[in-house]
Design an enzyme around this catalytic site. Structure first.
Site, PDB file in Angstrom:
ATOM      1  N   SER A  47      27.288  46.500   0.123  1.00 30.83           N
ATOM      2  CA  SER A  47      25.933  46.655  -0.404  1.00 30.83           C
ATOM      3  C   SER A  47      25.850  47.953  -1.210  1.00 30.83           C
ATOM      4  O   SER A  47      26.576  48.123  -2.182  1.00 30.83           O
ATOM      5  CB  SER A  47      24.919  46.607   0.745  1.00 30.83           C
ATOM      6  OG  SER A  47      23.605  46.444   0.270  1.00 30.83           O
ATOM      7  N   GLU A  62      23.422  35.556   0.625  1.00 31.84           N
ATOM      8  CA  GLU A  62      23.009  36.954   0.716  1.00 31.84           C
ATOM      9  C   GLU A  62      21.537  37.125   1.109  1.00 31.84           C
ATOM     10  O   GLU A  62      21.192  37.790   2.079  1.00 31.84           O
ATOM     11  CB  GLU A  62      23.247  37.661  -0.628  1.00 31.84           C
ATOM     12  CG  GLU A  62      24.686  37.719  -1.094  1.00 31.84           C
ATOM     13  CD  GLU A  62      25.458  38.891  -0.522  1.00 31.84           C
ATOM     14  OE1 GLU A  62      24.916  39.597   0.356  1.00 31.84           O
ATOM     15  OE2 GLU A  62      26.601  39.090  -0.947  1.00 31.84           O
ATOM     16  N   HIS A  97      23.421  38.376   3.961  1.00 38.82           N
ATOM     17  CA  HIS A  97      23.839  39.718   3.567  1.00 38.82           C
ATOM     18  C   HIS A  97      24.257  40.525   4.793  1.00 38.82           C
ATOM     19  O   HIS A  97      23.538  40.590   5.790  1.00 38.82           O
ATOM     20  CB  HIS A  97      22.682  40.419   2.850  1.00 38.82           C
ATOM     21  CG  HIS A  97      23.026  41.721   2.218  1.00 38.82           C
ATOM     22  ND1 HIS A  97      23.885  41.832   1.149  1.00 38.82           N
ATOM     23  CD2 HIS A  97      22.617  42.992   2.503  1.00 38.82           C
ATOM     24  CE1 HIS A  97      23.993  43.103   0.789  1.00 38.82           C
ATOM     25  NE2 HIS A  97      23.232  43.817   1.598  1.00 38.82           N
TER      26      HIS A  97
END
Length: 536
Positions: A211, A338, A441
């Site tokens: 990320s 995600e 995610h």
């Protein structure tokens, strides 16, 4: 004369014998006590933890406090005696993560995990940058024991300045707006100087992150100051082109755009934040800000969540500088779903996305393109409106931008792609039992690390990986460590052939617990990237 020569030879032989004995004693002592090592900054005593040795709370720079607040990181001063390295440093100052947040500025520390074996060959070093969008997170949340032991690698996690402490960019600052990136470079430089003390290879350092951490690595790939500090990179769910549309971070969150902002824009925003804090332009504005307590500064944390372009650290926007990036191998990929993490947040807050809200949310996120997006992602194709919304935001903000970065990087060196697609992966954030989180995610993190306090259900109970998921974790750790060792993630444990990224025929390796599924997938087709590129 002959007797003198003989005595000299005897003395020399005795001296060599003493030296050899002393050297052997030191070697044996080190082998007997791998927790006690010598670095260029001083001696460290770590802790043995079964099959690993941990060195925690190792300073890599001076505390960025007082006159060093909003200044480039200063090399750590060597210490006298043996420094105990059994306790991690605190998370850098932030709001809400961990739940109580943090007000620590003295936070520039490394945790280094070493397999407790007596190998004579230096090990690859992996350096982890945590996620959190340049705003939050902590390296200490990630325990790399399995990665270190199974992969036979040294793993370092670190903390670096965040939000207003890392990204404030007032006019007159020394390379303002990029202090978090500078901290990362300082940690890499310290590790290059000292990796051998931990059994690591200073010439084989892989920078990996997820990320915001992966986005930061994109910055490091294009930063002249980072050249030579690492030899490989792994980008997990983050790239130079990652963007966040309105509502992508949660209900009512504004459009964020990219993680890079021009210097002029950064300075205007920073000046406004300073004025809000009671430090208007004129006089010693920086001195005024340095006198403020951390908790007051954190009220403006949300104004500084992007790194500044136009200084020494980032001379150009990383999106424009990728083709001139160093020729280092890159492993890059996404999770299949995600943005289901954020859709799950909507559910958790009791605000599930409805069919009536769907067009409104798309309009806020995509403006004039909203109708085309709704036609491309019709509600009838998804079990719930929330999953339709998540698919559109996954593809537009993460998957397709990641492929843009991969294509740019492939023009100057080898790039290998992956897609994490275990539909039963544990979610990072607890979700209601009726919600399908999929491969959301950060869900791949549980396969590489033991993440502090997670995964958990809404009732607070924890749940481990299944047998099939543990096997998948082993394959992923094999791929990550093989890539760190050789620059190519493919071997017999990771399905052998692993396609290099080619935008003309895009194929990536797919990780799933279902061994009957194909091992490769076309991510451009899976995430409708042709459609998204037609909108630009």
């Amino acid at each position: 004369m002959r007797r003198v020569t003989t005595r000299r030879r005897l003395a020399t032989a005795l001296l060599l014998a003493v030296t050899t004995v002393g050297s052997t004693a030191c070697t044996n002592e080190a082998a007997a006590d791998p927790t006690h090592i010598h670095t260029g900054s001083g001696e460290l005593r770590g802790v043995r933890d079964n099959d690993i040795v941990r060195f925690r709370g190792v300073p890599y720079a001076e505390p960025p406090t007082g006159p060093l607040r909003w200044a480039p990181p200063k090399p750590v001063r060597p210490w006298d005696g043996v420094r105990e390295a059994s306790t991690p440093g605190p998370p850098c100052a932030q709001v809400g993560n961990p739940p109580e947040g943090s007000t620590a500025e003295d936070c520039l520390y490394l945790d280094i995990t070493v397999p407790a074996n007596s190998a004579t060959v230096r090990k690859p070093v992996l350096v982890w940058l945590h996620g959190g969008g340049f705003s939050s997170g902590a390296g200490t949340e990630y325990d790399p024991r399995r990665l270190a032991v199974q992969g036979d690698v040294v793993v370092a996690t670190l903390d670096f300045r965040l939000n207003i402490f890392g990204n404030l960019a007032l006019s007159g600052m020394t390379d303002g707006g990029s202090y978090g990136l500078q901290d990362q470079q300082a940690a890499l430089a310290w590790l290059r100087r000292n990796a051998a003390a931990f059994g690591g290879d200073p010439g084989n350092i892989t920078l990996f992150g997820q990320s915001g951490g992966a986005v930061a690595i994109c910055g490091q790939l294009t930063s002249p100051a980072a050249k030579g500090l690492f030899s490989k990179a792994i980008l997990q769910s983050g790239s130079c082109h990652t963007t966040l549309a309105a509502n992508a971070s949660g209900p009512e969150s504004p459009a964020f755009g990219a993680f890079w902002r021009p210097k002029a824009q950064a300075e205007r925003s920073s000046a406004q934040a300073a004025a809000t804090l009671g430090c208007p332009p004129g006089g010693d504005q920086l001195g005024c800000l340095r006198a403020l307590p951390v908790d007051k500064l954190l009220t403006q944390a949300g104004t500084a969540t992007a790194a500044t372009v136009g200084g020494t650290t980032l001379p150009v926007d990383p999106r424009d500088g990728l083709k001139q990036a160093p020729d280092v191998p890159v492993l890059s990929g996404n999770t299949a779903d995600e943005q289901r993490m954020v859709a799950g947040v909507y559910e958790l807050l009791g605000k599930p996305i409805t069919a009536a809200q769907y067009p409104e949310l798309l309009a806020k996120g995509f403006g004039a393109d909203a109708a085309a997006v709704q036609q491309q992602y019709p509600l009838r194709d998804y079990p719930t409106p929330g999953l339709a919304w998540a698919a559109a935001y996954t593809d537009s903000g993460f998957a397709c931008p990641q492929q843009q970065t991969d294509t740019a990087l492939a023009a100057r060196g080898p790039v290998f792609g992956y897609r994490f697609a275990d539909p039963t992966a544990p979610p990072l954030i607890p979700v209601p039992p009726t919600f399908q989180p999929g491969a959301s995610h950060a869900s791949e993190l549980f396969y590489l690390f033991d993440v502090k306090g997670k995964p958990v259900r809404l009732d607070g109970s924890t749940y481990p990986l299944t047998a099939a998921q543990r096997q998948l974790a082993e394959r992923m750790i094999a791929a990550w460590s093989t890539f760190a060792r050789t620059g190519n993630p493919g071997d017999t444990r990771t399905a052998g052939q692993w396609p290099a990224w080619d935008p003309a025929t895009p194929k990536v390796h797919e990780f799933t617990a279902d061994t009957d599924r194909p091992s490769t997938v076309d991510p451009a087709a899976a995430h409708q990237c042709g459609f998204w590129s037609s909108l630009h």
